[in-house]
Write a protein that holds these residues in place. Sequence first.
Motif, PDB file in Angstrom:
ATOM      1  N   ALA A 176       0.886  -1.178   0.000  1.00 54.84           N
ATOM      2  CA  ALA A 176       0.000   0.000   0.000  1.00 54.84           C
ATOM      3  C   ALA A 176       0.917   1.220   0.000  1.00 54.84           C
ATOM      4  CB  ALA A 176      -0.916  -0.010   1.217  1.00 54.84           C
ATOM      5  N   PRO A 177       1.388   1.653  -1.183  1.00 51.15           N
ATOM      6  CA  PRO A 177       2.430   2.678  -1.239  1.00 51.15           C
ATOM      7  C   PRO A 177       2.012   4.076  -0.794  1.00 51.15           C
ATOM      8  CG  PRO A 177       1.719   2.070  -3.443  1.00 51.15           C
ATOM      9  CD  PRO A 177       1.038   1.139  -2.499  1.00 51.15           C
ATOM     10  N   THR A 178       0.732   4.317  -0.622  1.00 52.03           N
ATOM     11  CA  THR A 178       0.286   5.629  -0.152  1.00 52.03           C
ATOM     12  C   THR A 178      -0.251   5.488   1.267  1.00 52.03           C
ATOM     13  OG1 THR A 178      -0.264   6.315  -2.387  1.00 52.03           O
ATOM     14  CG2 THR A 178      -1.259   7.568  -0.610  1.00 52.03           C
ATOM     15  N   GLY A 179       0.194   6.374   2.146  1.00 51.83           N
ATOM     16  CA  GLY A 179      -0.245   6.328   3.534  1.00 51.83           C
ATOM     17  C   GLY A 179       0.148   7.597   4.260  1.00 51.83           C
ATOM     18  N   LEU A 180       0.086   7.544   5.573  1.00 52.26           N
ATOM     19  CA  LEU A 180       0.386   8.716   6.388  1.00 52.26           C
ATOM     20  C   LEU A 180       1.744   8.590   7.068  1.00 52.26           C
ATOM     21  CD1 LEU A 180      -3.058   9.257   8.137  1.00 52.26           C
ATOM     22  CD2 LEU A 180      -2.038  10.698   6.374  1.00 52.26           C
ATOM     23  N   ILE A 181       2.426   9.720   7.161  1.00 52.63           N
ATOM     24  CA  ILE A 181       3.654   9.829   7.945  1.00 52.63           C
ATOM     25  C   ILE A 181       3.511  11.059   8.836  1.00 52.63           C
ATOM     26  CG2 ILE A 181       5.090   8.776   6.142  1.00 52.63           C
ATOM     27  CD1 ILE A 181       6.174  11.666   5.599  1.00 52.63           C
ATOM     28  N   VAL A 182       4.360  11.160   9.838  1.00 52.38           N
ATOM     29  CA  VAL A 182       4.473  12.393  10.610  1.00 52.38           C
ATOM     30  C   VAL A 182       5.761  13.053  10.147  1.00 52.38           C
ATOM     31  CG1 VAL A 182       4.789  13.429  12.880  1.00 52.38           C
ATOM     32  CG2 VAL A 182       3.172  11.560  12.595  1.00 52.38           C
ATOM     33  N   LEU A 183       5.625  14.242   9.600  1.00 51.42           N
ATOM     34  CA  LEU A 183       6.761  15.003   9.089  1.00 51.42           C
ATOM     35  C   LEU A 183       7.227  15.992  10.152  1.00 51.42           C
ATOM     36  CD1 LEU A 183       8.562  15.750   6.641  1.00 51.42           C
ATOM     37  CD2 LEU A 183       6.776  17.376   5.994  1.00 51.42           C
ATOM     38  N   GLU A 184       8.519  15.976  10.445  1.00 48.53           N
ATOM     39  CA  GLU A 184       9.104  16.922  11.398  1.00 48.53           C
ATOM     40  C   GLU A 184       9.921  17.942  10.619  1.00 48.53           C
ATOM     41  OE1 GLU A 184      12.752  16.573  14.231  1.00 48.53           O
ATOM     42  OE2 GLU A 184      11.000  15.758  15.271  1.00 48.53           O
ATOM     43  N   THR A 185       9.475  19.182  10.660  1.00 48.34           N
ATOM     44  CA  THR A 185      10.203  20.279  10.034  1.00 48.34           C
ATOM     45  C   THR A 185      10.717  21.212  11.129  1.00 48.34           C
ATOM     46  OG1 THR A 185       8.174  21.585   9.800  1.00 48.34           O
ATOM     47  CG2 THR A 185       8.802  20.212   7.920  1.00 48.34           C
TER      48      THR A 185
ATOM     49  N   ARG B 153      10.835  30.498  11.517  1.00 53.82           N
ATOM     50  CA  ARG B 153      11.069  31.666  12.375  1.00 53.82           C
ATOM     51  C   ARG B 153      11.511  31.254  13.777  1.00 53.82           C
ATOM     52  NH1 ARG B 153       5.509  34.541  11.010  1.00 53.82           N
ATOM     53  NH2 ARG B 153       5.173  32.582   9.994  1.00 53.82           N
ATOM     54  N   SER B 154      10.861  30.247  14.329  1.00 54.50           N
ATOM     55  CA  SER B 154      11.128  29.849  15.716  1.00 54.50           C
ATOM     56  C   SER B 154      12.350  28.947  15.851  1.00 54.50           C
ATOM     57  CB  SER B 154       9.917  29.108  16.295  1.00 54.50           C
ATOM     58  OG  SER B 154       9.770  27.836  15.677  1.00 54.50           O
ATOM     59  N   GLY B 155      12.663  28.180  14.812  1.00 57.48           N
ATOM     60  CA  GLY B 155      13.748  27.206  14.902  1.00 57.48           C
ATOM     61  C   GLY B 155      13.371  25.967  15.689  1.00 57.48           C
ATOM     62  N   LYS B 156      12.103  25.882  16.110  1.00 54.95           N
ATOM     63  CA  LYS B 156      11.636  24.738  16.890  1.00 54.95           C
ATOM     64  C   LYS B 156      11.065  23.665  15.975  1.00 54.95           C
ATOM     65  CE  LYS B 156      10.482  27.555  20.883  1.00 54.95           C
ATOM     66  NZ  LYS B 156       9.423  28.052  21.749  1.00 54.95           N
ATOM     67  N   PRO B 157      11.098  22.397  16.421  1.00 56.95           N
ATOM     68  CA  PRO B 157      10.528  21.325  15.590  1.00 56.95           C
ATOM     69  C   PRO B 157       9.002  21.401  15.535  1.00 56.95           C
ATOM     70  CG  PRO B 157      11.448  20.435  17.636  1.00 56.95           C
ATOM     71  CD  PRO B 157      11.739  21.900  17.624  1.00 56.95           C
ATOM     72  N   HIS B 158       8.461  21.139  14.364  1.00 54.10           N
ATOM     73  CA  HIS B 158       7.010  21.078  14.149  1.00 54.10           C
ATOM     74  C   HIS B 158       6.680  19.711  13.569  1.00 54.10           C
ATOM     75  CE1 HIS B 158       6.069  25.358  14.773  1.00 54.10           C
ATOM     76  NE2 HIS B 158       7.312  25.534  14.367  1.00 54.10           N
ATOM     77  N   HIS B 159       5.602  19.096  14.059  1.00 52.49           N
ATOM     78  CA  HIS B 159       5.187  17.772  13.614  1.00 52.49           C
ATOM     79  C   HIS B 159       3.832  17.868  12.926  1.00 52.49           C
ATOM     80  CE1 HIS B 159       7.892  17.075  17.091  1.00 52.49           C
ATOM     81  NE2 HIS B 159       8.467  16.338  16.162  1.00 52.49           N
ATOM     82  N   THR B 160       3.776  17.327  11.702  1.00 53.27           N
ATOM     83  CA  THR B 160       2.558  17.401  10.907  1.00 53.27           C
ATOM     84  C   THR B 160       2.283  16.053  10.253  1.00 53.27           C
ATOM     85  OG1 THR B 160       3.164  19.684  10.360  1.00 53.27           O
ATOM     86  CG2 THR B 160       1.404  18.684   9.065  1.00 53.27           C
ATOM     87  N   PRO B 161       1.116  15.451  10.499  1.00 51.11           N
ATOM     88  CA  PRO B 161       0.755  14.255   9.742  1.00 51.11           C
ATOM     89  C   PRO B 161       0.462  14.652   8.292  1.00 51.11           C
ATOM     90  CG  PRO B 161      -0.543  14.419  11.763  1.00 51.11           C
ATOM     91  CD  PRO B 161       0.151  15.736  11.562  1.00 51.11           C
ATOM     92  N   VAL B 162       1.089  13.971   7.337  1.00 49.58           N
ATOM     93  CA  VAL B 162       0.884  14.266   5.918  1.00 49.58           C
ATOM     94  C   VAL B 162       0.739  12.962   5.139  1.00 49.58           C
ATOM     95  CG1 VAL B 162       2.104  16.489   5.934  1.00 49.58           C
ATOM     96  CG2 VAL B 162       3.358  14.406   5.418  1.00 49.58           C
ATOM     97  N   LEU B 163       0.056  13.068   4.021  1.00 43.62           N
ATOM     98  CA  LEU B 163      -0.099  11.942   3.104  1.00 43.62           C
ATOM     99  C   LEU B 163       1.181  11.808   2.297  1.00 43.62           C
ATOM    100  CD1 LEU B 163      -2.236   9.877   2.209  1.00 43.62           C
ATOM    101  CD2 LEU B 163      -2.907  11.492   0.432  1.00 43.62           C
ATOM    102  N   ALA B 164       1.677  10.594   2.162  1.00 43.39           N
ATOM    103  CA  ALA B 164       2.930  10.356   1.446  1.00 43.39           C
ATOM    104  C   ALA B 164       2.794   9.136   0.546  1.00 43.39           C
ATOM    105  CB  ALA B 164       4.063  10.136   2.443  1.00 43.39           C
ATOM    106  N   MET B 165       3.543   9.168  -0.550  1.00 41.14           N
ATOM    107  CA  MET B 165       3.586   8.029  -1.460  1.00 41.14           C
ATOM    108  C   MET B 165       5.026   7.522  -1.521  1.00 41.14           C
ATOM    109  SD  MET B 165       2.357   7.517  -5.430  1.00 41.14           S
ATOM    110  CE  MET B 165       2.572   9.214  -5.755  1.00 41.14           C
ATOM    111  N   LEU B 166       5.192   6.226  -1.306  1.00 42.92           N
ATOM    112  CA  LEU B 166       6.504   5.589  -1.312  1.00 42.92           C
ATOM    113  C   LEU B 166       6.860   5.174  -2.731  1.00 42.92           C
ATOM    114  CD1 LEU B 166       8.842   4.376   0.386  1.00 42.92           C
ATOM    115  CD2 LEU B 166       7.469   2.293   0.556  1.00 42.92           C
ATOM    116  N   MET B 167       8.036   5.618  -3.199  1.00 45.83           N
ATOM    117  CA  MET B 167       8.526   5.242  -4.528  1.00 45.83           C
ATOM    118  C   MET B 167      10.026   5.011  -4.436  1.00 45.83           C
ATOM    119  SD  MET B 167       6.422   7.541  -7.231  1.00 45.83           S
ATOM    120  CE  MET B 167       6.238   6.220  -8.413  1.00 45.83           C
ATOM    121  N   ASP B 168      10.438   3.756  -4.575  1.00 43.25           N
ATOM    122  CA  ASP B 168      11.857   3.392  -4.562  1.00 43.25           C
ATOM    123  C   ASP B 168      12.599   3.919  -3.336  1.00 43.25           C
ATOM    124  OD1 ASP B 168      11.976   1.799  -6.777  1.00 43.25           O
ATOM    125  OD2 ASP B 168      12.762   3.341  -8.114  1.00 43.25           O
TER     126      ASP B 168
END
Length: 126
Positions: free
Chosen positions: A17-26, A30-45
């Motif tokens: 199931a190559p498409t699913g959810l991940i938690v992205l940490e950016t 401005r703040s320099g602090k980590p932010h966590h966002t659930p996003v839809l992602a597709m796995l390819m190679d």
Amino acid sequence: MVEPLVRAGCFSPNLFAPTGLIVLETTGRRSGKPHHTPVLAMLMDGHLIVRTFRGERSEWFKNLRKNPDVAYWTRGEKKAARAVIHAPGEECQIEGLPAAAALGITAAATAVRMLGWRFAVLAPQN
């Protein structure tokens, strides 16, 4: 409520199931602090393609522009990655990517041009 489930590996993209959810940490631009966002992602190679329909209004996408070094959780593991941004008027870079990932980016570039979407490829860091 969704983030802990996604971090634990629920709904992660995989070979079957190559498409699913991940938690992205950016890192906040401005703040320099980590932010966590659930996003839809597709796995390819072994690469993940993440996109936003909100275009440049997306806060996590703005953070990627400022600092492309990110982390993400998939299958219960945290992984380091480097984000390569794709947006209208910007050349989609596919050099050095596996063939299937390059093909997926070429196809997604059409949506970027026609619909104004933004996406990024998360290339794993070793």
